[in-house]
Design a protein around this motif. Structure first.
Motif, PDB file in Angstrom:
ATOM      1  N   ALA A  19       0.826  -1.208   0.000  1.00  0.00           N
ATOM      2  CA  ALA A  19       0.000   0.000   0.000  1.00  0.00           C
ATOM      3  C   ALA A  19       0.860   1.258   0.000  1.00  0.00           C
ATOM      4  CB  ALA A  19      -0.939  -0.018   1.201  1.00  0.00           C
ATOM      5  N   HIS A  20       1.912   1.271   0.800  1.00  0.00           N
ATOM      6  CA  HIS A  20       2.799   2.440   0.846  1.00  0.00           C
ATOM      7  C   HIS A  20       3.521   2.630  -0.478  1.00  0.00           C
ATOM      8  CE1 HIS A  20       2.683   3.900   5.045  1.00  0.00           C
ATOM      9  NE2 HIS A  20       2.324   2.662   5.330  1.00  0.00           N
ATOM     10  N   LEU A  21       3.953   1.545  -1.087  1.00  0.00           N
ATOM     11  CA  LEU A  21       4.633   1.647  -2.377  1.00  0.00           C
ATOM     12  C   LEU A  21       3.715   2.243  -3.440  1.00  0.00           C
ATOM     13  CD1 LEU A  21       6.494  -1.773  -2.248  1.00  0.00           C
ATOM     14  CD2 LEU A  21       7.615   0.461  -2.435  1.00  0.00           C
ATOM     15  N   LEU A  22       2.468   1.795  -3.479  1.00  0.00           N
ATOM     16  CA  LEU A  22       1.524   2.345  -4.446  1.00  0.00           C
ATOM     17  C   LEU A  22       1.307   3.842  -4.230  1.00  0.00           C
ATOM     18  CD1 LEU A  22      -1.296  -0.326  -4.873  1.00  0.00           C
ATOM     19  CD2 LEU A  22       0.453   0.355  -6.516  1.00  0.00           C
ATOM     20  N   GLU A  23       1.204   4.250  -2.978  1.00  0.00           N
ATOM     21  CA  GLU A  23       1.006   5.678  -2.680  1.00  0.00           C
ATOM     22  C   GLU A  23       2.154   6.526  -3.203  1.00  0.00           C
ATOM     23  OE1 GLU A  23      -1.926   6.672   1.009  1.00  0.00           O
ATOM     24  OE2 GLU A  23       0.225   6.697   1.398  1.00  0.00           O
ATOM     25  N   ARG A  24       3.329   5.932  -3.264  1.00  0.00           N
ATOM     26  CA  ARG A  24       4.502   6.690  -3.714  1.00  0.00           C
ATOM     27  C   ARG A  24       4.883   6.339  -5.162  1.00  0.00           C
ATOM     28  NH1 ARG A  24       7.365   9.704  -0.114  1.00  0.00           N
ATOM     29  NH2 ARG A  24       6.697   9.640   2.075  1.00  0.00           N
ATOM     30  N   ASP A  25       3.919   5.785  -5.883  1.00  0.00           N
ATOM     31  CA  ASP A  25       4.082   5.496  -7.306  1.00  0.00           C
ATOM     32  C   ASP A  25       5.234   4.533  -7.591  1.00  0.00           C
ATOM     33  OD1 ASP A  25       1.940   7.166  -8.069  1.00  0.00           O
ATOM     34  OD2 ASP A  25       3.247   8.921  -7.925  1.00  0.00           O
ATOM     35  N   LEU A  26       5.446   3.608  -6.672  1.00  0.00           N
ATOM     36  CA  LEU A  26       6.392   2.516  -6.874  1.00  0.00           C
ATOM     37  C   LEU A  26       5.591   1.227  -7.021  1.00  0.00           C
ATOM     38  CD1 LEU A  26       9.052   3.425  -4.150  1.00  0.00           C
ATOM     39  CD2 LEU A  26       9.191   3.853  -6.599  1.00  0.00           C
ATOM     40  N   GLU A  27       5.981   0.394  -7.947  1.00  0.00           N
ATOM     41  CA  GLU A  27       5.207  -0.816  -8.233  1.00  0.00           C
ATOM     42  C   GLU A  27       5.643  -1.967  -7.326  1.00  0.00           C
ATOM     43  OE1 GLU A  27       2.259  -3.104 -10.054  1.00  0.00           O
ATOM     44  OE2 GLU A  27       2.624  -0.938 -10.011  1.00  0.00           O
ATOM     45  N   PRO A  28       4.735  -2.496  -6.497  1.00  0.00           N
ATOM     46  CA  PRO A  28       5.092  -3.633  -5.648  1.00  0.00           C
ATOM     47  C   PRO A  28       4.784  -4.953  -6.334  1.00  0.00           C
ATOM     48  CG  PRO A  28       2.946  -2.793  -4.992  1.00  0.00           C
ATOM     49  CD  PRO A  28       3.403  -1.946  -6.159  1.00  0.00           C
ATOM     50  N   LEU A  29       5.564  -5.956  -6.001  1.00  0.00           N
ATOM     51  CA  LEU A  29       5.251  -7.336  -6.352  1.00  0.00           C
ATOM     52  C   LEU A  29       5.393  -8.135  -5.068  1.00  0.00           C
ATOM     53  CD1 LEU A  29       4.590  -9.648  -8.252  1.00  0.00           C
ATOM     54  CD2 LEU A  29       7.043  -9.804  -8.802  1.00  0.00           C
ATOM     55  N   ILE A  30       4.260  -8.605  -4.542  1.00  0.00           N
ATOM     56  CA  ILE A  30       4.235  -9.282  -3.248  1.00  0.00           C
ATOM     57  C   ILE A  30       4.175 -10.784  -3.495  1.00  0.00           C
ATOM     58  CG2 ILE A  30       3.017  -9.512  -1.053  1.00  0.00           C
ATOM     59  CD1 ILE A  30       1.850  -6.693  -1.589  1.00  0.00           C
ATOM     60  N   LEU A  31       5.174 -11.502  -3.000  1.00  0.00           N
ATOM     61  CA  LEU A  31       5.288 -12.940  -3.205  1.00  0.00           C
ATOM     62  C   LEU A  31       4.966 -13.665  -1.900  1.00  0.00           C
ATOM     63  CD1 LEU A  31       8.593 -12.916  -5.264  1.00  0.00           C
ATOM     64  CD2 LEU A  31       6.249 -13.048  -6.151  1.00  0.00           C
ATOM     65  N   GLU A  32       3.924 -14.479  -1.927  1.00  0.00           N
ATOM     66  CA  GLU A  32       3.444 -15.183  -0.736  1.00  0.00           C
ATOM     67  C   GLU A  32       3.513 -16.689  -0.972  1.00  0.00           C
ATOM     68  OE1 GLU A  32       2.062 -16.811   2.451  1.00  0.00           O
ATOM     69  OE2 GLU A  32       2.373 -14.644   2.457  1.00  0.00           O
ATOM     70  N   SER A  33       4.180 -17.395  -0.059  1.00  0.00           N
ATOM     71  CA  SER A  33       4.316 -18.840  -0.228  1.00  0.00           C
ATOM     72  C   SER A  33       3.013 -19.579   0.046  1.00  0.00           C
ATOM     73  CB  SER A  33       5.410 -19.377   0.696  1.00  0.00           C
ATOM     74  OG  SER A  33       5.082 -19.138   2.058  1.00  0.00           O
ATOM     75  N   GLY A  34       2.135 -19.003   0.848  1.00  0.00           N
ATOM     76  CA  GLY A  34       0.858 -19.642   1.142  1.00  0.00           C
ATOM     77  C   GLY A  34      -0.161 -19.417   0.044  1.00  0.00           C
ATOM     78  N   ASP A  35      -1.367 -19.940   0.296  1.00  0.00           N
ATOM     79  CA  ASP A  35      -2.407 -19.854  -0.731  1.00  0.00           C
ATOM     80  C   ASP A  35      -3.395 -18.730  -0.502  1.00  0.00           C
ATOM     81  OD1 ASP A  35      -3.757 -20.795   1.471  1.00  0.00           O
ATOM     82  OD2 ASP A  35      -4.521 -22.618   0.513  1.00  0.00           O
ATOM     83  N   ARG A  36      -3.083 -17.847   0.448  1.00  0.00           N
ATOM     84  CA  ARG A  36      -3.988 -16.743   0.756  1.00  0.00           C
ATOM     85  C   ARG A  36      -3.226 -15.633   1.468  1.00  0.00           C
ATOM     86  NH1 ARG A  36      -7.229 -20.247   5.137  1.00  0.00           N
ATOM     87  NH2 ARG A  36      -6.340 -21.884   3.824  1.00  0.00           N
ATOM     88  N   ALA A  37      -3.853 -14.484   1.561  1.00  0.00           N
ATOM     89  CA  ALA A  37      -3.278 -13.389   2.341  1.00  0.00           C
ATOM     90  C   ALA A  37      -3.319 -13.760   3.820  1.00  0.00           C
ATOM     91  CB  ALA A  37      -4.063 -12.105   2.102  1.00  0.00           C
ATOM     92  N   GLY A  38      -2.270 -13.401   4.538  1.00  0.00           N
ATOM     93  CA  GLY A  38      -2.231 -13.707   5.962  1.00  0.00           C
ATOM     94  C   GLY A  38      -2.239 -15.194   6.243  1.00  0.00           C
ATOM     95  N   ALA A  39      -1.578 -15.983   5.401  1.00  0.00           N
ATOM     96  CA  ALA A  39      -1.590 -17.434   5.564  1.00  0.00           C
ATOM     97  C   ALA A  39      -1.025 -17.850   6.920  1.00  0.00           C
ATOM     98  CB  ALA A  39      -0.805 -18.097   4.439  1.00  0.00           C
ATOM     99  N   ALA A  40       0.049 -17.210   7.361  1.00  0.00           N
ATOM    100  CA  ALA A  40       0.629 -17.550   8.662  1.00  0.00           C
ATOM    101  C   ALA A  40      -0.309 -17.149   9.791  1.00  0.00           C
ATOM    102  CB  ALA A  40       1.979 -16.869   8.831  1.00  0.00           C
ATOM    103  N   VAL A  41      -0.921 -15.959   9.686  1.00  0.00           N
ATOM    104  CA  VAL A  41      -1.870 -15.521  10.715  1.00  0.00           C
ATOM    105  C   VAL A  41      -3.025 -16.517  10.827  1.00  0.00           C
ATOM    106  CG1 VAL A  41      -3.447 -13.679  11.434  1.00  0.00           C
ATOM    107  CG2 VAL A  41      -1.253 -13.101  10.376  1.00  0.00           C
ATOM    108  N   SER A  42      -3.461 -17.041   9.697  1.00  0.00           N
ATOM    109  CA  SER A  42      -4.572 -17.996   9.703  1.00  0.00           C
ATOM    110  C   SER A  42      -4.238 -19.244  10.505  1.00  0.00           C
ATOM    111  CB  SER A  42      -4.932 -18.388   8.272  1.00  0.00           C
ATOM    112  OG  SER A  42      -5.424 -17.281   7.547  1.00  0.00           O
ATOM    113  N   GLU A  43      -2.967 -19.596  10.580  1.00  0.00           N
ATOM    114  CA  GLU A  43      -2.579 -20.792  11.315  1.00  0.00           C
ATOM    115  C   GLU A  43      -2.745 -20.613  12.820  1.00  0.00           C
ATOM    116  OE1 GLU A  43       0.964 -22.807  10.201  1.00  0.00           O
ATOM    117  OE2 GLU A  43       0.775 -22.278   8.085  1.00  0.00           O
ATOM    118  N   TRP A  44      -2.751 -19.369  13.291  1.00  0.00           N
ATOM    119  CA  TRP A  44      -3.080 -19.136  14.704  1.00  0.00           C
ATOM    120  C   TRP A  44      -4.347 -18.286  14.806  1.00  0.00           C
ATOM    121  CZ3 TRP A  44      -2.796 -13.898  15.629  1.00  0.00           C
ATOM    122  CH2 TRP A  44      -1.898 -13.145  14.877  1.00  0.00           C
TER     123      TRP A  44
END
Length: 439
Positions: A19-44
């Protein structure tokens, strides 16, 4: 074409970085090993956070979400699952194609330069090696890399020497030992059994409070709380002095469980081996002491950063905590520090590898004191630095809440008779201490 900033991990800090990168006109590429956002959080997901909703939402992320009609939860303390559903998943949706799932980062380096090469190093883009869930491999070039992969997948072992105790892996395979906070249902299933909890942080205090309620309902249940250190130290937290009330309440509940006789406290117990016996497990200390046979051993001794895929990145890490050296000074539990820690920004998180940053829980290495607020401030500062706004990067826009705890993590060995054991006056006088042998 402008190269993206690769962000490793689609957890709270990784998505906030997007979100911060987009606000500053920088392109993010977010790589997640799990199958969803917050995959680790979901485990707890069954665990309730001690931070309230307003402290669990990043400012830039809030601005991005509000453009889609998202309504922010206003109060209360969510569980991990509620955090994902109410905030992290909608945020990932708002970031859209910039988040890729099933994409595990297995290496980071500089294009055409291994770790030993100086010539032209800083001018080369990063190369991020990715292994996808379908087995496909990919190499992504990036202008910068923000590692927000956390520490969840790397639990610390039961062994007091930092290595797995002899027999620990076999006990885990047999299902009598695990590394997570039990759910209410899991705890209820332990009624009438002997449960050993190893660890002295917030996770251990959470488990103790949960199991103490089981003991109240079924008094034949036995709970042993095992601390490696010879003194309680800050295992009970800051109590009413903690500026996060729910965090303070964790320690108070654990304190009542011990002083009320619901939980047996064992101090100075440094596990050397775990022996399978009578269908359960016996913890054996380096001094030869043995605990009674446990039906379940719950190891909550913290987490560690996974540095295996960063072998070709030049890092400046503290030798004890495996955290950025300037951050480690603030969070090292070996130091006699009291109260709150200082918020950290881009200057503290920088490494000899320009454009590479560790943020989030991973930036604290082995230290156990990380807050979501800390990570949000980190990514704000780091992204400002990457955008060239050095003034914003250098500002500190967060004052962390005081823990109310004093005296570090407690003396490693049992204190001498009449010793106060603290760094700021008298040590905790909460429960009798000493070289107790559990039978």
């Amino acid at each position: 074409m402008e190269l993206p900033v690769v962000v490793i991990g689609a957890g709270p800090q990784g998505l906030a970085a997007g979100a911060h990168l987009l606000e500053r006109d920088l392109e993010p590429l977010i790589l997640e090993s799990g199958d969803r956002a917050g995959a680790a959080v979901s485990e707890w997901g069954h665990v309730r956070l001690f931070s309230p909703w307003p402290e669990l939402v990043d400012a830039a992320s809030r601005r991005l979400l509000e453009t889609s009609g998202w309504r922010e939860p206003e109060s209360g303390y969510p569980t991990g699952a509620q955090w994902v559903e109410g905030y992290l998943a909608p945020l990932a949706d708002a970031l859209g194609h910039r988040v890729r799932y099933g994409a595990r980062v297995v290496g980071v380096g500089r294009k055409g330069r291994d770790l030993s090469v100086d010539a032209g190093r800083a001018e080369q883009p990063f190369v991020v090696h990715v292994r996808h869930a379908d087995g496909r491999e990919e190499r992504v070039e990036a202008r910068a890399v923000i590692d927000a992969s956390g520490t969840w997948g790397m639990p610390a072992p039961a062994g007091a020497d930092g290595l797995a105790a002899l027999g620990e892996r076999a006990a885990a395979v047999a299902g009598v030992l695990d590394y997570g906070i039990p759910s209410s249902a899991d705890a209820a299933a332990l009624a009438g059994k002997h449960v050993v909890v190893l660890g002295n942080g917030h996770s251990a205090a959470t488990a103790i409070g949960l199991l103490a309620r089981v003991v109240k309902r079924e008094p034949t249940t036995r709970v042993s709380w095992v601390l490696r250190r010879g003194q309680v130290g800050n295992a009970f937290g800051g109590g009413a002095a903690d500026e996060l009330p729910e965090r303070g309440a964790l320690g108070q509940r654990a304190h009542r469980a011990v002083t009320g006789g619901l939980v047996d406290l064992v101090t100075g117990f440094r596990t050397e081996r775990i022996i399978r016996r009578d269908g359960g497990a016996v913890l054996v200390a380096e001094d030869g002491r043995e605990l009674a046979v446990a039906d379940r051993v719950i190891v909550l001794t913290g987490f560690r950063p996974d540095l295996s895929f960063l072998s070709e990145v030049r890092l400046d890490l503290d030798v004890r905590l495996q955290a950025p050296a300037r951050v480690a000074v603030e969070v090292d539990p070996n130091l006699h520090s009291c109260g709150s820690v200082r918020a950290t920004g881009a200057a503290d998180l920088a490494h000899p590898e320009p454009g590479f940053y560790l943020v989030g829980a991973k930036s604290y290495g082995r230290a156990p004191t990380f807050l979501a607020l800390t990570g949000f401030e980190q990514v704000r500062s780091v992204v400002a630095e990457l955008s060239g706004d050095h003034a914003a990067a250098g500002r500190v826009e967060l004052e962390l809440p005081d823990t109310g705890a004093c005296g570090g993590s407690g003396l490693f060995d049992a204190p001498a008779e009449n010793s106060t054991g603290g760094c700021c006056g008298t040590g905790p006088q909460l429960v009798p201490l000493g070289a107790r042998t559990a039978v």
